[in-house]
Write an enzyme that holds these catalytic residues in place. Structure first.
Site, PDB file in Angstrom:
ATOM      1  N   ASP A 154       0.814  -1.212   0.000  1.00 42.23           N
ATOM      2  CA  ASP A 154       0.000   0.000   0.000  1.00 42.23           C
ATOM      3  C   ASP A 154       0.850   1.265   0.000  1.00 42.23           C
ATOM      4  O   ASP A 154       0.626   2.174  -0.816  1.00 42.23           O
ATOM      5  CB  ASP A 154      -0.925  -0.007   1.218  1.00 42.23           C
ATOM      6  CG  ASP A 154      -1.783   1.243   1.305  1.00 42.23           C
ATOM      7  OD1 ASP A 154      -2.923   1.214   0.837  1.00 42.23           O
ATOM      8  OD2 ASP A 154      -1.292   2.266   1.844  1.00 42.23           O
ATOM      9  N   THR A 186      -5.240   2.528  -0.153  1.00 45.90           N
ATOM     10  CA  THR A 186      -5.243   1.827  -1.430  1.00 45.90           C
ATOM     11  C   THR A 186      -5.657   0.379  -1.250  1.00 45.90           C
ATOM     12  O   THR A 186      -6.389  -0.180  -2.078  1.00 45.90           O
ATOM     13  CB  THR A 186      -3.859   1.907  -2.098  1.00 45.90           C
ATOM     14  OG1 THR A 186      -3.416   3.270  -2.107  1.00 45.90           O
ATOM     15  CG2 THR A 186      -3.908   1.388  -3.512  1.00 45.90           C
ATOM     16  N   ASP A 187      -5.209  -0.261  -0.181  1.00 40.01           N
ATOM     17  CA  ASP A 187      -5.653  -1.624   0.121  1.00 40.01           C
ATOM     18  C   ASP A 187      -7.164  -1.669   0.319  1.00 40.01           C
ATOM     19  O   ASP A 187      -7.856  -2.556  -0.203  1.00 40.01           O
ATOM     20  CB  ASP A 187      -4.970  -2.139   1.389  1.00 40.01           C
ATOM     21  CG  ASP A 187      -3.594  -2.727   1.132  1.00 40.01           C
ATOM     22  OD1 ASP A 187      -3.274  -3.015  -0.031  1.00 40.01           O
ATOM     23  OD2 ASP A 187      -2.843  -2.904   2.100  1.00 40.01           O
ATOM     24  N   VAL A 188      -7.688  -0.729   1.105  1.00 37.58           N
ATOM     25  CA  VAL A 188      -9.125  -0.714   1.382  1.00 37.58           C
ATOM     26  C   VAL A 188      -9.919  -0.495   0.093  1.00 37.58           C
ATOM     27  O   VAL A 188     -10.914  -1.194  -0.170  1.00 37.58           O
ATOM     28  CB  VAL A 188      -9.455   0.376   2.428  1.00 37.58           C
ATOM     29  CG1 VAL A 188     -10.956   0.570   2.553  1.00 37.58           C
ATOM     30  CG2 VAL A 188      -8.851   0.000   3.791  1.00 37.58           C
TER      31      VAL A 188
END
Length: 427
Positions: A154, A186-188
């Site tokens: 991320d 960004t991961d979420v």
């Protein structure tokens, strides 16, 4: 759809089975959303170790009886799932996962490109077993392109994808440097897009009988969610810069110091600005041609903002919030996380919840924001202990004449939850 009876409360996705071979955040975030909506999520973990985030503590979380349930990070993305421990490097482990995939609707994984092919767990192998399987791969850079073989994280993607270039104080200001967002955003976001992709592919499968491969890239998602900043560049050919808490296209839309704290003033149109000026005792600002319209306020930002800073420091935070809200001018405090969960609106919306463990103990957790009138998220269930569901899931889904559970346990291909085990990282 999955072919064993569901005993959990029903939700919009009840009857959908997800084989979850993800860890860390982007993949688990996606499968947690699916579990919230009633899908049966079978989380595959390494025997003896599990998802990396099981050890990402302190802090750890305790239940209402004081028992430690392990890393809070793990609980942030794994509620409502079933933990099955399988050694995918072992040929018998691969057979187990093939059998589970054959009885699942979707598979989701976040290994490096090609990393599962050697275990015959890639899309080509599993679609040969179950042609209508929906298979979602999450990687840093996607399945194609010159960076496909690179690992992606991320923080790295926030940098490479441009987010950090527009986040942080502007050059010349104290503390000026590109900054990451305070959560792994960004991961979420990739988890959210993965859910959209999976549900879209399941809709297509239901209509046509066809499965498909979903190729999710953190970098793709970050570029896509640059939103107006990306379009500002494409429209002008000039890369947007860092503006701190200011907005590139709206003024005033930033943080301001009051006499006793900071507030966010988020004025989105000329009417709101005129009402703000009335409350501020400066109606002439709204009539000034330099500030009367948003385009002019943007052009004359450097003149207007110092004037507003002087005005805002003349009253307290609570005074500004009360008076501007009464005038329908968007304003709010900058809350720390404690104040977030104490906020009456957050409490009224039920955003703190109490996932229950199989033993009936309550943990603290964050609720799903999805509020569907007919099929709301199911009651929150605590993230599982490592291997807690291995025997129950495998016994119900695998052919007992084809898999010897005792032998698999003895050989370490699978592991069971130790008798009397607690929710600890030493499981």
């Amino acid at each position: 759809m999955g072919d064993t009876p569901q005993t959990a409360p029903t939700g919009a996705l009840t009857g959908v089975r997800i084989l979850d071979m993800t860890r860390i955040l982007a993949g688990p975030w996606a499968t947690q959303i699916l579990a919230d909506m009633g899908a049966e999520v079978i989380k595959i973990e390494r025997p003896g170790a599990g998802d990396d985030t099981r050890s990402w503590g302190p802090p750890t979380i305790t239940d209402d009886g004081g028992e430690d349930h392990g890393a809070a990070y793990f609980h942030a993305a794994n509620r409502g799932k079933k933990s099955v421990t399988v050694d995918m490097a072992h040929p018998e482990g691969q057979r187990i996962l093939h059998a589970l995939a054959a009885k699942s609707d979707a598979v989701i994984e976040n290994f490096k490109v090609g990393g599962l092919a050697k275990y015959r767990l890639d899309y080509a192998a599993l679609s040969a077993i179950k042609p209508d399987i929906v298979y979602c791969s999450i990687t840093g850079f996607g399945q194609t392109g010159p960076y496909a073989d690179r690992a992606g994280y991320d923080f790295l993607i926030q940098a490479m994808g441009g987010l950090m270039s527009v986040t942080g104080q502007p050059d010349g200001a104290p503390g000026a440097e590109p900054m990451k967002v305070g959560v792994a955003l960004t991961d979420v976001l990739t988890g959210l897009y993965a859910v959209i992709g999976i549900l879209s592919a399941l809709r297509h499968r239901d209509a046509t009988g066809e499965g498909q491969h979903i190729d999710m890239s953190l970098l793709d998602v970050q570029v896509a969610t640059l939103a107006n900043q990306a379009m500002n560049y494409l429209a002008t050919g000039t890369s947007p810069g860092r503006l701190g808490n200011a907005h590139p296209s709206i003024v005033p839309y930033q943080a301001f110091a009051t006499s006793d704290g900071h507030v966010i003033l988020a004025i989105g149109n000329d009417g709101q600005f005129a009402r703000f000026c009335e409350v501020a005792g400066a109606p002439g600002l709204a009539a000034d041609p330099r500030f009367a319209t948003n385009p002019e306020r943007v052009r004359n930002r450097d003149t207007l903002i110092p004037i507003l800073r002087g005005i805002m420091t003349g009253r307290s935070m609570d005074d500004w919030i009360a008076q501007l809200n009464a005038a329908s001018v968007p304003v709010g405090p900058i809350n720390d996380i404690e104040r977030v969960f104490a906020d009456p609106q957050v409490q009224a919306r039920g955003m703190q919840t109490e996932p229950m463990t199989p033993e009936g103990r309550a943990l603290k957790g964050v609720a799903s924001p999805l509020k569907l009138s007919r099929t709301p998220p199911i009651a929150p269930i605590a993230a599982p202990r490592l291997g807690a569901d291995t025997l129950s899931i495998l016994s119900s889904l695998l052919d007992p004449s084809d898999f010897d559970m005792d032998r698999l346990l003895t050989e370490g291909v699978i592991s069971d939850l130790p008798s009397g085990a607690n929710h600890t990282e030493e499981e």
